[in-house]
Design an enzyme around this catalytic site. Structure first.
Site, PDB file in Angstrom:
ATOM      1  N   SER A  45      -0.545  -6.325   0.877  1.00 48.78           N
ATOM      2  CA  SER A  45      -1.066  -5.232   0.050  1.00 48.78           C
ATOM      3  C   SER A  45      -1.812  -5.719  -1.190  1.00 48.78           C
ATOM      4  CB  SER A  45       0.084  -4.326  -0.395  1.00 48.78           C
ATOM      5  OG  SER A  45       1.059  -5.097  -1.076  1.00 48.78           O
ATOM      6  N   ASP A 337       2.457   0.743  -9.556  1.00 49.79           N
ATOM      7  CA  ASP A 337       3.662   1.269  -8.917  1.00 49.79           C
ATOM      8  C   ASP A 337       4.775   0.242  -9.072  1.00 49.79           C
ATOM      9  OD1 ASP A 337       3.269  -0.664  -6.948  1.00 49.79           O
ATOM     10  OD2 ASP A 337       2.508   0.738  -5.453  1.00 49.79           O
ATOM     11  N   HIS A 340       2.940  -3.186  -7.501  1.00 49.63           N
ATOM     12  CA  HIS A 340       1.536  -3.599  -7.631  1.00 49.63           C
ATOM     13  C   HIS A 340       0.959  -3.378  -9.021  1.00 49.63           C
ATOM     14  CE1 HIS A 340       2.325  -2.573  -3.361  1.00 49.63           C
ATOM     15  NE2 HIS A 340       1.739  -3.744  -3.196  1.00 49.63           N
TER      16      HIS A 340
END
Ligand SMILES: *[C@@H]1O[C@H](CO)[C@@H](O)[C@H](O)[C@H]1NC(C)=O
Ligand SMILES: *[C@@H]1O[C@H](CO)[C@@H](O)[C@H](O)[C@H]1NC(C)=O
Ligand SMILES: *[C@@H]1O[C@H](CO)[C@@H](O)[C@H](O)[C@H]1NC(C)=O
Ligand SMILES: *[C@@H]1O[C@H](CO)[C@@H](O)[C@H](O)[C@H]1NC(C)=O
Length: 361
Positions: A45, A337, A340
């Site tokens: 990610s 978040d 991240h």
């Protein structure tokens, strides 16, 4: 940001001196000069720009508030409120568009001339864990890359395609999910391996990955280190630690991994003629932002801007505005978040990456 401009200027100078004038074969979007012909990304990610939107995985970022500060305020699958560090990197290298997610409909025709993105949130070096995350394992990402090469040869011609493959910048981001979504949750894994041993295993997979990518023509490879795992909001909220500041044990694990990654990269460079490889240290820039937030204009360095009260293991939700809520100004947050960085922090990281990555271009 001043330093940002300076880096760009330094890179332009490098460009002029080397008279490296790659013009991407009349691609309308990309007629300007770029420092490398294409950017090709693999991993998790940290660099996924939307492949997981096309997969039956819980690790998705295709809903608001993800992307709220991105182009057109649209979620794309990027795990951030805006751009990823690699997006900033691509811009600095002169690209006017981002390489498409390989599984997206945009990944066709001339769009492929500027590269492709094979990354998948939840992916990592440990293939067992990746499969249980329903993400794309690195081995499959390389298979897609082979298909990409075939497509590229049809679009650009064999000779041009070979030079694109040879000169492209390859970025690999992996390892975070191996620890945060797998190792720390998996009692049998922790019993079988100490963090050191697990790092040895992961770095072994990294080394094989680089050899395979080299075999497929990759020559300029940048791999991101682990971030300070113990400073991620997830370490605190999801694992229930009540330490003030960062959880040092997780940070130590990350540093052990990073040292092994560094030595593996040094060995690979010795073994593989013509390979340029750099480990991008993202640990220290993020750690510094967490420790000295005001230096970078941050106000909050511990909590993510968008949170979720649920466990990432059970629901895979890292940001859920209904459960947690979203802060009003994400530029003041280091983390977007629970795992991240925010776009603002990604910009800090990309500046560090560019300074370290000059050897690749
Ligand atoms: C690949 O790139 C290297 C420089 O990075 C260059 O020396 C070599 O000639 C290139 N090979 C091909 C086939 O383009
Ligand atoms: C935990 O790790 C073991 C050993 O790698 C693996 O077989 C098992 O599937 C993992 N469990 C979960 C829930 O991912
Ligand atoms: C890895 O190498 C980079 C640059 O060569 C350095 O900045 C970084 O501190 C090293 N990391 C570790 C954990 O040794
Ligand atoms: C958000 O925070 C940044 C950094 O502190 C600041 O520069 C900016 O003006 C803020 N934006 C708004 C809309 O308050």
């Amino acid at each position: 940001m001043g330093i940002y401009k300076k880096i760009r200027e330094a890179l332009v100078l490098v460009l002029v001196l080397s008279v490296y004038a790659t013009v991407n074969g009349g691609n309308a979007q990309e007629s300007s000069t770029t420092l490398v012909p294409a950017v090709i990304s693999f991993g998790d990610s940290g660099v996924d720009v939307g492949n997981n939107n096309y997969l039956p995985t819980p690790f998705k970022a295709n809903f608001l508030p993800y992307g709220k500060d991105f182009i057109n305020h649209q979620p794309t699958g990027r795990f951030s409120n805006g751009k990823l560090a690699v997006d900033f990197t691509a811009e600095i290298l002169g690209f006017k568009a981002y390489a498409p997610a390989y599984l997206s409909p945009q990944a066709s025709g001339k769009n492929l001339l500027i590269g492709a993105n094979f990354a998948s949130a939840g992916s990592g070096f440990d293939e067992n864990a990746v499969v249980s995350n329903h993400a794309i394992p690195l081995s499959q990402q390389l298979k897609y890359f082979k298909k990409y090469k075939t497509k590229l040869a049809k679009i650009a011609g064999t000779k041009k395609a070979a030079s694109i493959v040879n000169d492209s910048l390859y970025i690999l981001s992996a390892g975070t999910a191996d620890f945060i979504q797998s190792y720390y949750f998996n009692a049998s894994l922790r019993k079988a391996y100490t963090p050191q041993q697990y790092s040895n295993y992961l770095v072994g997979v990294f080394s094989s990955f680089v050899k395979e990518l080299y075999g497929l023509g990759g020559r300029r490879i940048g791999v991101t280190s682990l971030p300070p795992l113990g400073c991620l909001p997830a370490a605190k909220t999801l694992f229930g630690f009540h330490e003030k500041g960062c959880y040092s044990r997780f940070n130590n694990d990350a540093q052990v991994f990073n040292e092994k990654l560094n030595s593996s990269a040094v060995n690979l460079k010795k073994q593989l003629p013509g390979l340029k490889i750099v480990v991008f240290d993202i640990f220290n820039p993020i750690y510094d932002a967490v420790k000295s937030p005001s230096k970078y204009g941050f106000v909050e360095a511990r909590r993510g801007c968008c949170t979720s009260k649920k466990s990432i293991e059970k629901t895979s939700v890292l940001c859920n505005p209904k459960l947690g809520g979203t802060c009003s100004n994400s530029s003041q947050y280091v983390f977007w978040d629970s795992v991240h960085p925010s776009e603002a922090a990604n910009q800090v990281v990309s500046e560090a990456m560019l300074l370290q990555g000059i050897a690749l271009i």
